[in-house]
Design an enzyme around this catalytic site. Structure first.
Site, mmCIF file in Angstrom:
data_model
loop_
_atom_site.group_PDB
_atom_site.id
_atom_site.type_symbol
_atom_site.label_atom_id
_atom_site.label_comp_id
_atom_site.label_asym_id
_atom_site.label_seq_id
_atom_site.Cartn_x
_atom_site.Cartn_y
_atom_site.Cartn_z
ATOM 1 N N THR A 1 43.375 -42.714 -36.193
ATOM 2 C CA THR A 1 43.496 -41.294 -37.324
ATOM 3 C C THR A 1 43.432 -42.970 -39.372
ATOM 4 O O THR A 1 43.624 -43.755 -39.221
ATOM 5 C CB THR A 1 44.857 -40.587 -37.296
ATOM 6 O OG1 THR A 1 43.540 -39.712 -38.592
ATOM 7 C CG2 THR A 1 45.807 -40.728 -38.109
ATOM 8 N N LYS B 1 40.009 -45.600 -39.034
ATOM 9 C CA LYS B 1 38.409 -45.204 -38.101
ATOM 10 C C LYS B 1 37.189 -46.266 -38.352
ATOM 11 O O LYS B 1 36.627 -46.542 -37.198
ATOM 12 C CB LYS B 1 38.778 -44.090 -38.195
ATOM 13 C CG LYS B 1 39.266 -43.304 -38.196
ATOM 14 C CD LYS B 1 38.786 -41.288 -37.485
ATOM 15 C CE LYS B 1 39.719 -39.899 -37.527
ATOM 16 N NZ LYS B 1 39.413 -39.098 -37.593
#
Ligand code: NAP
Length: 408
Positions: free
Chosen positions: A52, A56
């Site tokens: 996250t 990413k």
């Protein structure tokens, strides 16, 4: 099997809860600084990862192979360590948002769709919406279409918020004024905390169907779980996890006449469901350093209501709590979106003849019947669920739990 979530700050993550439902593997939170990222990816003890903010994109270069979705979006949110130790990168946000769009039942084909924000989530939304036949326009603060020239897009049918505007703890803000869009038919927000952002509450007030990002969160996790274990998660399981999480994350707010049993029922309910309990009247007293009769005497009802709204604003931002409100909170219209943003609102009804008046300033000076006549339509307007408390508080608690379970 060792899996988990990699990110820089992970305090509010719901992923461990979701993956507990999804499969039989350990799922930990791996908070790593940018400097520690490479060592963790090369040497960390994991078989599968979710990735996250803000990694990413930065994990791309550590993946030896990428799925078509990860290549298309230029971002990875799921990593699998293969038998030879090499990392495979995939992006399950695509599946997650596609699943959310299909679950809506809305037909996006040939519709003009405004996607707010131009980050990673926006890329995913645009790719899915184009696949579904939508006519997509990105609104970016620095783009050709921006928040200063929204008037050129007033004919849009759908708005998707892919910005963090309105997300906890910045509840109550919206990236756009939906009154600009007379043809609006559907509104989506990728945010799931609060359950209803200001954008979604505004849509609800105009009677426009809407959806938050919780379905996407669960669906993307379900596809990750498939990559971790090889076991497919069907759409019924996604729906069931979504419903359970939706119930767990929401506050349970109790409204009703003074003395109807909100505090007693609230405390019992919080014990039974293992949730934190707040009594807004007690919080008002604590914040003012005075009792409620003293506040009424010194500041009048208006002064009390102002403090009450400020307290409700704080409490209603929380998640998974039980909150008992003061009997008159429904008389302030501004309290409706505040309470509704993250809660199931339960109206506790009790026969007027059973209500006590001692220590309750308004109940002592007004006829309870008259007060009830004024407030009854307001309780109706605020409430999602109505529960009678003419027996014991335990019976009322059982009834609340049953009605909440029936709802999901
Ligand atoms: P991001 O990369 O930080 O992008 C967000 C975009 O929003 C930015 O590129 C920016 O676009 C815009 N933005 C940021 N701050 C803004 C502000 N103050 N006012 C207006 N626009 C602003 O974040 P993301 O990963 O794309 O995520 C976006 C949102 O989607 C977040 O709320 C995230 O939690 C949510 N999300 C949810 C799920 C889910 O499963 N439900 C999955 C992924 C993301 P411009 O600079 O072009 O204006």
């Amino acid at each position: 099997m060792i899996c988990g979530l990699l990110g820089e700050k992970l305090i509010h993550s719901y992923s461990p809860q979701i993956h507990k439902y999804l499969g039989d593997y350990s799922y930990d939170l791996y908070e790593r600084s940018p400097e520690a990222l490479e060592d963790f990816l090369l040497n960390g003890q994991f078989d599968g990862l979710n990735v996250t903010i803000p990694y990413k994109k930065s994990v791309l270069k550590f993946c030896s192979d990428l799925s078509p979705q990860a290549k298309m979006l230029g971002a990875v949110n799921t990593i699998i360590r293969r038998a030879d130790g090499k990392l495979y990168g995939h992006n399950t946000d695509y599946f997650g948002f596609r699943s959310m769009a299909l679950h809506s039942g809305y037909d996006f084909s040939n519709k003009k769709i405004l996607v707010l924000g131009s980050g990673g989530a926006s890329n995913t939304v645009c790719a899915v919406m184009e696949e579904l036949g939508g006519n997509v326009f990105v609104i970016s603060r620095s783009g050709e279409s921006n928040y200063q020239n929204l008037h050129i897009h007033t004919d849009c049918s759908v708005i998707v918020n892919a910005t963090p505007v309105g997300m906890y703890p910045h509840n109550g803000t919206s990236p756009v004024n939906i009154d600009l869009f007379p043809n609006l038919e559907y509104v989506m927000d990728l945010i799931y905390n609060p359950a209803k952002t200001k954008l979604l509450l505004d849509a609800e007030a105009r009677g426009i169907p809407s959806q938050n990002g919780l379905w996407m969160l669960v669906a993307q996790a379900a596809e990750s779980s498939y990559f971790f274990t090889g076991q497919t998660i069907d759409s019924k399981s996604i729906e069931s996890i979504y419903s359970q999480l939706n119930l767990q994350m929401r506050n349970i707010v109790l409204i009703g006449m003074p003395g109807c049993g909100k505090s007693t029922i609230g405390r019992l309910l919080s014990e039974k469901l293992k949730r934190c309990f707040y009594d807004s009247d007690k919080e008002v007293e604590r914040s003012a350093g005075r009792s409620i009769p003293e506040i009424f005497q010194a500041d009048g009802e208006d002064g009390f209501r102002k403090t009450e709204t400020a307290i409700l604003r704080k409490l209603a931002k929380l998640s998974s709590c039980v909150i008992a409100t003061g009997g008159g909170c429904v008389t302030k219209e501004e309290n409706l979106p505040i309470l509704r943003q993250n809660a199931f609102i339960i109206w506790i009804q009790r026969d007027i003849s059973l209500l006590p008046t001692e220590g309750r300033p308004l109940s002592r000076t007004n006829s309870l019947n008259q007060m009830y006549q004024v407030r009854q339509p307001l309780y109706h307007r605020f409430a999602d669920i109505v529960v009678e408390n003419d027996n014991s508080p335990e019976v009322a608690v059982q009834s609340i739990i049953k009605q909440l379970e029936d709802r999901i």
